[in-house]
Scaffold this motif. Sequence first.
Motif, PDB file in Angstrom:
ATOM      1  N   LEU A  14      10.096  -1.514  -3.564  1.00 42.42           N
ATOM      2  CA  LEU A  14      10.045  -0.074  -3.321  1.00 42.42           C
ATOM      3  C   LEU A  14      11.103   0.657  -4.131  1.00 42.42           C
ATOM      4  O   LEU A  14      10.873   1.767  -4.626  1.00 42.42           O
ATOM      5  N   GLY A  15      12.284   0.036  -4.264  1.00 43.57           N
ATOM      6  CA  GLY A  15      13.354   0.667  -5.025  1.00 43.57           C
ATOM      7  C   GLY A  15      12.969   0.918  -6.471  1.00 43.57           C
ATOM      8  O   GLY A  15      13.395   1.910  -7.075  1.00 43.57           O
ATOM      9  N   ALA A  16      12.145   0.031  -7.026  1.00 44.99           N
ATOM     10  CA  ALA A  16      11.694   0.218  -8.406  1.00 44.99           C
ATOM     11  C   ALA A  16      10.845   1.463  -8.560  1.00 44.99           C
ATOM     12  O   ALA A  16      10.692   1.991  -9.668  1.00 44.99           O
ATOM     13  N   ARG A  17      10.301   1.949  -7.436  1.00 53.45           N
ATOM     14  CA  ARG A  17       9.480   3.168  -7.446  1.00 53.45           C
ATOM     15  C   ARG A  17      10.261   4.375  -6.943  1.00 53.45           C
ATOM     16  O   ARG A  17       9.692   5.452  -6.747  1.00 53.45           O
ATOM     17  N   GLY A  18      11.548   4.182  -6.655  1.00 56.89           N
ATOM     18  CA  GLY A  18      12.366   5.278  -6.162  1.00 56.89           C
ATOM     19  C   GLY A  18      12.219   5.529  -4.678  1.00 56.89           C
ATOM     20  O   GLY A  18      12.662   6.558  -4.162  1.00 56.89           O
ATOM     21  N   VAL A  19      11.592   4.575  -3.970  1.00 57.15           N
ATOM     22  CA  VAL A  19      11.372   4.704  -2.532  1.00 57.15           C
ATOM     23  C   VAL A  19      12.427   3.890  -1.791  1.00 57.15           C
ATOM     24  O   VAL A  19      12.664   2.719  -2.119  1.00 57.15           O
ATOM     25  N   GLY A  20      13.070   4.474  -0.800  1.00 52.05           N
ATOM     26  CA  GLY A  20      14.090   3.782  -0.026  1.00 52.05           C
ATOM     27  C   GLY A  20      13.492   2.812   0.966  1.00 52.05           C
ATOM     28  O   GLY A  20      12.317   2.912   1.332  1.00 52.05           O
ATOM     29  N   PHE A  21      14.309   1.854   1.417  1.00 55.20           N
ATOM     30  CA  PHE A  21      13.852   0.867   2.388  1.00 55.20           C
ATOM     31  C   PHE A  21      14.971   0.581   3.378  1.00 55.20           C
ATOM     32  O   PHE A  21      16.118   0.349   2.989  1.00 55.20           O
ATOM     33  N   GLN A  77       0.828  -1.205   0.000  1.00 55.87           N
ATOM     34  CA  GLN A  77       0.000   0.000   0.000  1.00 55.87           C
ATOM     35  C   GLN A  77       0.860   1.252   0.000  1.00 55.87           C
ATOM     36  O   GLN A  77       0.571   2.221  -0.711  1.00 55.87           O
ATOM     37  N   LEU A  78       1.919   1.239   0.807  1.00 50.88           N
ATOM     38  CA  LEU A  78       2.798   2.409   0.859  1.00 50.88           C
ATOM     39  C   LEU A  78       3.489   2.627  -0.482  1.00 50.88           C
ATOM     40  O   LEU A  78       3.717   3.771  -0.900  1.00 50.88           O
ATOM     41  N   GLY A  79       3.833   1.545  -1.170  1.00 50.12           N
ATOM     42  CA  GLY A  79       4.449   1.676  -2.480  1.00 50.12           C
ATOM     43  C   GLY A  79       3.573   2.426  -3.466  1.00 50.12           C
ATOM     44  O   GLY A  79       4.067   3.153  -4.333  1.00 50.12           O
ATOM     45  N   GLU A  80       2.258   2.273  -3.317  1.00 52.11           N
ATOM     46  CA  GLU A  80       1.312   2.967  -4.190  1.00 52.11           C
ATOM     47  C   GLU A  80       1.137   4.432  -3.801  1.00 52.11           C
ATOM     48  O   GLU A  80       0.790   5.272  -4.636  1.00 52.11           O
ATOM     49  N   PRO A 110       8.986   9.097  -4.990  1.00 50.92           N
ATOM     50  CA  PRO A 110      10.440   8.928  -5.029  1.00 50.92           C
ATOM     51  C   PRO A 110      11.117   9.835  -4.004  1.00 50.92           C
ATOM     52  O   PRO A 110      10.759  11.008  -3.863  1.00 50.92           O
ATOM     53  N   GLY A 111      12.087   9.278  -3.306  1.00 49.70           N
ATOM     54  CA  GLY A 111      12.784  10.032  -2.262  1.00 49.70           C
ATOM     55  C   GLY A 111      12.282   9.747  -0.871  1.00 49.70           C
ATOM     56  O   GLY A 111      12.950  10.074   0.120  1.00 49.70           O
ATOM     57  N   ASP A 112      11.092   9.143  -0.755  1.00 54.28           N
ATOM     58  CA  ASP A 112      10.564   8.754   0.555  1.00 54.28           C
ATOM     59  C   ASP A 112      11.261   7.476   1.026  1.00 54.28           C
ATOM     60  O   ASP A 112      11.894   6.760   0.248  1.00 54.28           O
TER      61      ASP A 112
END
Length: 313
Positions: free
Chosen positions: A99-106, A70-73, A77-79
């Motif tokens: 998440l990385g594919a969406r530019g979101v860090g983990f 859900q968070l991925g949606e 990017p940058g979050d």
Amino acid sequence: MQIGMIGLGKMGGNMAERLRRGGHDVVGYDRDPSISDVANLKELVDRLQAPRAVWVMVPAGAPTQATVEQLGELLSPGDIVIDGGNSHYLDDRKHGEELGARGVGFVDCGVSGGVWGLQNGYALMTGGSDEDVRRLMPIFETLKPEEGGFVHAGGIGAGHFAKMVHNGIEYGMMQAFAEGWELLEASDVVTDVAGSFKSWRNGTVIRSWLLDLLVRALDEDPGLAELKGYAQDSGEGRWTVQAAVDHAVPLPVITAALYARFASRQDDSPAMKVVAALRNQFGGHAVTAKEGQVAKGADAPGADVVPPAEADR
């Protein structure tokens, strides 16, 4: 720093409170509307200023997977998403890739501190990129104890792997105390079993917070008569043993401790009363009381044990 906290139970709720006391702006979400700041995840994300940081503190497995999806949606990017639950390290790698594919860090973060963490701080074992961990350091600095209690263990998955091994070690230590207690109780040589454990709290090589908690449990329930010798396992002991098999590393003590918990579910094991009591003391985990008895919990009045900063979970 501003952060979203998803899951406001025994751990997440206290962590959110410690962060607020440290001056951070925490927006919390929980399925229980009475303790939630927002109605849903979308509202939580909308309340946070970019670049966002969201800490997930829900049960491992399907609940964490659903939350990350859900968070991925919702995130940009940058979050960054931090998983502070007891997730398997292989799941971390999957979440990091998604998440990385969406530019979101983990960042994965093994958290230890149990019900005492609000007061004494939480030991934090993190995994992720240097950049992401560095950005989150104000949060980690507030959550951890004043001295130590933090490690950037490696890349994604390293934090939960370190926490997994930590919990495996915990299994072995608790089992050793449990077996020692059962032997003392079974003998006709020692007449003051509780006093023997109390005498070990100072000046001995086995003094520890777990020993302090066992003494406290025996003070509350001498002989542990109110407990049934049944101890659940969180799953991390199993993962530790499986990782040992995968890496061909012998873990006889931790493996035996895990099997002892399995055995506890067959009969009323005296040693497992100690393990059950300790799990309740440090983490508030549920215990099974004997019929007609009410088991005392970690929040019982009159508690006088002050755990060290590296408190177990």
